[in-house]
Enzyme design. Structure first.
Site, PDB file in Angstrom:
ATOM      1  N   ASP A   1      -0.817   4.326   0.585  1.00  0.00           N
ATOM      2  CA  ASP A   1      -1.707   5.443   1.257  1.00  0.00           C
ATOM      3  C   ASP A   1      -1.049   5.783   2.595  1.00  0.00           C
ATOM      4  O   ASP A   1      -1.297   6.709   3.231  1.00  0.00           O
ATOM      5  CB  ASP A   1      -3.159   5.085   1.649  1.00  0.00           C
ATOM      6  CG  ASP A   1      -3.070   3.667   2.067  1.00  0.00           C
ATOM      7  OD1 ASP A   1      -2.378   3.234   2.677  1.00  0.00           O
ATOM      8  OD2 ASP A   1      -4.145   3.034   1.521  1.00  0.00           O
TER       9      ASP A   1
ATOM     10  N   HIS B   1       6.422  -0.422  -2.019  1.00  0.00           N
ATOM     11  CA  HIS B   1       6.179   0.382  -3.417  1.00  0.00           C
ATOM     12  C   HIS B   1       6.356   2.147  -2.907  1.00  0.00           C
ATOM     13  O   HIS B   1       5.967   2.869  -3.657  1.00  0.00           O
ATOM     14  CB  HIS B   1       4.847   0.237  -3.776  1.00  0.00           C
ATOM     15  CG  HIS B   1       4.705  -1.063  -4.520  1.00  0.00           C
ATOM     16  ND1 HIS B   1       3.456  -1.811  -4.749  1.00  0.00           N
ATOM     17  CD2 HIS B   1       5.727  -2.101  -4.798  1.00  0.00           C
ATOM     18  CE1 HIS B   1       3.796  -2.909  -5.154  1.00  0.00           C
ATOM     19  NE2 HIS B   1       5.043  -3.226  -5.068  1.00  0.00           N
TER      20      HIS B   1
ATOM     21  N   ASN C   1       0.937  -1.290   0.052  1.00  0.00           N
ATOM     22  CA  ASN C   1      -0.062  -0.122   0.006  1.00  0.00           C
ATOM     23  C   ASN C   1       0.904   1.164   0.146  1.00  0.00           C
ATOM     24  O   ASN C   1       1.932   1.260   0.692  1.00  0.00           O
ATOM     25  CB  ASN C   1      -0.992   0.241   1.359  1.00  0.00           C
ATOM     26  CG  ASN C   1      -2.022  -1.196   1.158  1.00  0.00           C
ATOM     27  OD1 ASN C   1      -2.323  -1.561   0.108  1.00  0.00           O
ATOM     28  ND2 ASN C   1      -2.381  -1.521   2.452  1.00  0.00           N
TER      29      ASN C   1
ATOM     30  N   CYS D   1      18.691  16.265  -5.829  1.00  0.00           N
ATOM     31  CA  CYS D   1      19.270  16.171  -4.600  1.00  0.00           C
ATOM     32  C   CYS D   1      19.031  15.049  -3.822  1.00  0.00           C
ATOM     33  O   CYS D   1      19.533  14.686  -2.912  1.00  0.00           O
ATOM     34  CB  CYS D   1      19.247  17.584  -3.920  1.00  0.00           C
ATOM     35  SG  CYS D   1      17.562  17.997  -3.331  1.00  0.00           S
TER      36      CYS D   1
ATOM     37  N   CYS E   1      17.131  23.070  -3.817  1.00  0.00           N
ATOM     38  CA  CYS E   1      17.706  22.982  -5.072  1.00  0.00           C
ATOM     39  C   CYS E   1      17.972  24.512  -5.570  1.00  0.00           C
ATOM     40  O   CYS E   1      18.900  25.035  -5.920  1.00  0.00           O
ATOM     41  CB  CYS E   1      17.295  22.227  -6.262  1.00  0.00           C
ATOM     42  SG  CYS E   1      17.865  20.475  -6.109  1.00  0.00           S
TER      43      CYS E   1
END
Length: 302
Positions: free
Chosen positions: A30, A58, A28, A69, A91
């Site tokens: 979420d 994931h 998941n 960066c 950045c």
């Protein structure tokens, strides 16, 4: 961000809170599970132990990362309001500082949610590999695979290796829980001891475990000692959708088993005070099903 944990999330959190969960490998993104303290994780994942309880295979949409960066920060919804990726503020600051100092520009990176897209690579792959190796060495005695189709090759390999190790143990138990049938394939043959066809949240409701964030309910015995009240099946709020009954299929296929000397173990299923042989053939593995699970199954199936 306003989504609340489900009954199955709380079941996992209770197992973790009680010290009964070695690891949760989650597909998941979420972040609902990791929002609970017993199932918290770390981003990025450390490459060496100690590791958090939950491993996100994931990634997660609650974090974002700069593609240049690689700085990780909390996801900011307001930045992602169009088709163009937002720029990394760090950045930009570093680039402006270099230009003012008379140095050449190094460019500015773009931000994106820190999750794995199709055909993408998880930046925590090396750390995840170390966690899996460590957990296999710990030789867990049970594995529950829930709410997945196992179509992702990486997750499928993890499940295959974990199930193979657990089933090598005499009392190891492997359980599949999903509204879909267990996946087919030669790599997953002889993989499951128990297949539960049903919704994960209904399984959690039948289990009727105490929520991790609730205090134990006690009553006083006649001697003044605290006594934990057990939760009865009748007290559990079960969905009224009778068409979605749980279908449980105990499975005990023939698999090779190590034999010491001339003795071979005859498989048995323990049901409380009674013990029944489940087959005459030698070489099957021993599977023990607690009486409490058998009672719940019988009542769930009417």
């Amino acid at each position: 961000m306003s989504a609340k944990p489900t009954a199955f999330h709380h079941l996992l959190a209770t197992l973790a809170h009680d010290g009964r969960l070695l690891r949760l490998y989650s597909q998941n993104i979420d972040g609902i599970d990791t929002a609970m303290e017993p199932l918290r994780t770390e981003v990025p994942l450390p490459k060496k132990a100690p590791w958090p309880k939950t491993i996100q295979l994931h990634g997660c949409i609650r974090k974002m990362v700069c593609l240049k960066c690689y700085r990780v920060s909390n996801f900011r919804v307001e930045l992602f309001n169009g088709p163009i990726q937002p720029s990394c503020a760090d950045c930009e600051d570093n680039n402006n500082f270099r230009i003012k100092a008379g140095k050449r520009s190094h460019g500015v990176g773009n931000l994106r949610p820190r999750m794995v897209l199709y055909n993408g690579q998880n930046p925590d792959d090396e750390a995840i590999g170390s966690v899996i190796t460590s957990d296999l060495r710990a030789r867990p005695d049970a594995i529950i695979v829930a709410g997945t189709t196992l179509r992702v090759p990486g997750a499928r390999r993890i499940v295959k290796e974990m199930c193979r190790l657990v089933r090598d143990q005499v009392d190891g138990v492997t359980i599949w829980i999903s509204k879909e049938a267990a996946p087919k394939g030669k790599d997953l043959e002889n993989c499951w001891d128990l297949v539960v066809r049903g919704y994960c949240n209904e399984v959690a409701q039948y289990a009727a475990m105490r929520r991790w964030d609730q205090e134990l309910e006690h009553s006083k015995t006649k001697h003044g000692n605290a006594k934990v009240r057990s939760v009865s099946f009748e007290s559990v709020k079960v969905p009224k959708r009778k068409q979605r009954q749980l279908l449980l299929s105990p499975v005990s296929p023939k698999i090779p088993q190590k034999v010491t000397g001339s003795k071979r173990r005859i498989p048995r299923v323990s049901t409380g005070s009674d013990t029944h042989k489940v087959g005459k053939a030698v070489g099957k593995r021993q599977v023990q099903i607690p009486q409490s699970i058998i009672d719940i199954v019988n009542k769930a199936l009417g």
